[in-house]
Design a protein around this motif. Structure first.
Motif, PDB file in Angstrom:
ATOM      1  N   ASP A  80       0.814  -1.219   0.000  1.00 13.87           N
ATOM      2  CA  ASP A  80       0.000   0.000   0.000  1.00 13.87           C
ATOM      3  C   ASP A  80       0.850   1.273   0.000  1.00 13.87           C
ATOM      4  OD1 ASP A  80      -2.565   1.111  -0.156  1.00 13.87           O
ATOM      5  OD2 ASP A  80      -2.657   1.473   2.008  1.00 13.87           O
ATOM      6  N   ARG A  82       2.629   4.419  -1.850  1.00 11.72           N
ATOM      7  CA  ARG A  82       2.429   5.300  -3.001  1.00 11.72           C
ATOM      8  C   ARG A  82       3.776   5.801  -3.509  1.00 11.72           C
ATOM      9  NH1 ARG A  82      -0.077  11.414  -2.932  1.00 11.72           N
ATOM     10  NH2 ARG A  82      -0.274  11.698  -5.194  1.00 11.72           N
ATOM     11  N   ARG A  84       5.948   8.360  -5.650  1.00  7.45           N
ATOM     12  CA  ARG A  84       5.919   9.683  -6.256  1.00  7.45           C
ATOM     13  C   ARG A  84       7.279   9.953  -6.878  1.00  7.45           C
ATOM     14  NH1 ARG A  84       3.090  13.840  -4.019  1.00  7.45           N
ATOM     15  NH2 ARG A  84       4.297  15.072  -5.506  1.00  7.45           N
ATOM     16  N   GLY A 105       1.129   5.427 -11.578  1.00  4.35           N
ATOM     17  CA  GLY A 105      -0.311   5.247 -11.783  1.00  4.35           C
ATOM     18  C   GLY A 105      -0.878   4.088 -10.997  1.00  4.35           C
ATOM     19  N   ARG A 106      -0.139   2.992 -10.921  1.00  6.86           N
ATOM     20  CA  ARG A 106      -0.621   1.809 -10.208  1.00  6.86           C
ATOM     21  C   ARG A 106      -0.670   2.013  -8.701  1.00  6.86           C
ATOM     22  NH1 ARG A 106       2.325  -3.546 -12.248  1.00  6.86           N
ATOM     23  NH2 ARG A 106       0.947  -4.385 -10.620  1.00  6.86           N
ATOM     24  N   THR A 107       0.092   2.967  -8.199  1.00  7.72           N
ATOM     25  CA  THR A 107       0.154   3.153  -6.747  1.00  7.72           C
ATOM     26  C   THR A 107      -0.488   4.451  -6.265  1.00  7.72           C
ATOM     27  OG1 THR A 107       2.331   4.254  -6.832  1.00  7.72           O
ATOM     28  CG2 THR A 107       2.313   1.838  -6.659  1.00  7.72           C
ATOM     29  N   GLU A 108      -1.014   5.261  -7.189  1.00  5.78           N
ATOM     30  CA  GLU A 108      -1.462   6.592  -6.787  1.00  5.78           C
ATOM     31  C   GLU A 108      -2.641   6.580  -5.819  1.00  5.78           C
ATOM     32  OE1 GLU A 108      -2.683   8.919 -10.086  1.00  5.78           O
ATOM     33  OE2 GLU A 108      -4.028   7.399 -10.925  1.00  5.78           O
ATOM     34  N   ARG A 109      -3.415   5.518  -5.800  1.00  5.82           N
ATOM     35  CA  ARG A 109      -4.548   5.436  -4.879  1.00  5.82           C
ATOM     36  C   ARG A 109      -4.201   4.721  -3.577  1.00  5.82           C
ATOM     37  NH1 ARG A 109      -9.134   7.166  -7.287  1.00  5.82           N
ATOM     38  NH2 ARG A 109      -9.188   7.221  -9.572  1.00  5.82           N
ATOM     39  N   ASN A 110      -2.960   4.291  -3.435  1.00  3.29           N
ATOM     40  CA  ASN A 110      -2.557   3.635  -2.201  1.00  3.29           C
ATOM     41  C   ASN A 110      -2.624   4.615  -1.036  1.00  3.29           C
ATOM     42  OD1 ASN A 110      -2.137   1.363  -3.686  1.00  3.29           O
ATOM     43  ND2 ASN A 110       0.097   1.343  -3.495  1.00  3.29           N
ATOM     44  N   GLY A 111      -3.039   4.118   0.105  1.00  6.45           N
ATOM     45  CA  GLY A 111      -3.247   5.000   1.243  1.00  6.45           C
ATOM     46  C   GLY A 111      -2.181   4.926   2.308  1.00  6.45           C
ATOM     47  N   SER A 114       4.338   7.186   1.611  1.00  2.00           N
ATOM     48  CA  SER A 114       4.786   7.599   0.284  1.00  2.00           C
ATOM     49  C   SER A 114       6.291   7.426   0.156  1.00  2.00           C
ATOM     50  CB  SER A 114       4.432   9.064   0.024  1.00  2.00           C
ATOM     51  OG  SER A 114       3.042   9.250  -0.084  1.00  2.00           O
TER      52      SER A 114
END
Length: 222
Positions: A80, A82, A84, A105-111, A114
């Motif tokens: 999980d 993200r 950057r 893109g595959r990780t941008e919604r991970n909560g 970072s």
């Protein structure tokens, strides 16, 4: 992350061996940071000045970046995390840009935490770009010059959606920021260690965090 070349030289190895070991250190420290509850870890992977290095070494570094992205993407998704990227990474080879965009893109919604990688990054260029963007908004009549304050300027930086920088660690004994997060470091605590990056492990990270925890941050106050 400094000292890969010196690590290799001390062992009579080619510089690429130091860079390979440096990638392993990235893996270990990224996992340790997650375990220790660090919200954001930013790694200075390739500066805008690193293009001055021999072409063969630059090629080796880009090859290591490709392998890192291929090997780590599934773990980033699973944990999980993200990913950057800051810096002008679109100036890299097209296939590498595509790989970066895919992982981001595959990780941008991970909560979760970072992991921020600075690629083809230079803080002076980042600050200059922010100044130009705000100047353009003034020129277009969107804002007035008097409306520009520290918060607005910070909002034009690549790190605008990240929390304030708390701790800056530099390895290998060098005691300078080398064009890294200059604006963001205004009130960050700085820790300089003689440990070369390939040898920087969880224990070294915990020691740096311990130094940070003992400091009293006044932010100009008493």
């Amino acid at each position: 992350m400094d000292g890969n070349g010196r690590w290799a030289k001390a062992r009579h190895l080619p510089r690429i061996a130091g860079h390979r070991q440096g990638v392993e250190a990235v893996r270990h420290i990224s996992r340790a940071a997650r375990d220790l509850g660090i919200e954001v870890l930013t790694l200075y992977a390739f500066s805008s000045e690193n293009w001055r290095r021999p072409q063969e070494e630059v090629g080796d570094l880009m090859g290591l970046l490709r392998r890192f992205l291929k090997k780590e993407v599934e773990e980033l998704v699973r944990e999980d995390v993200r990913l950057r990227v800051i810096g002008d990474y679109r100036a890299l080879a097209p296939d590498l840009v595509e790989m970066i965009d895919d992982v981001v893109g595959r990780t941008e919604r991970n909560g979760g935490p970072s992991l921020v990688i600075a690629l083809n990054y230079g803080s002076q260029a980042e600050i200059t770009a922010a100044a130009r963007a705000l100047a353009k908004r003034v020129e277009d009549g969107e804002i007035t010059a008097d409306a520009i304050d520290e918060a607005m300027f910070e909002g034009a930086l690549a790190t605008h959606d990240l929390p304030p920088l708390d701790l800056m660690i530099r390895t290998s004994g060098e005691q300078r920021l080398s064009n890294f997060l200059l604006w963001q470091s205004a009130y960050a605590e700085l820790v300089f260690t003689d440990t070369l990056w390939p040898d920087f492990d969880r224990t070294a990270l915990e020691e740096a965090l311990s130094v940070y925890a003992r400091r009293h941050r006044r932010f100009g106050g008493l």
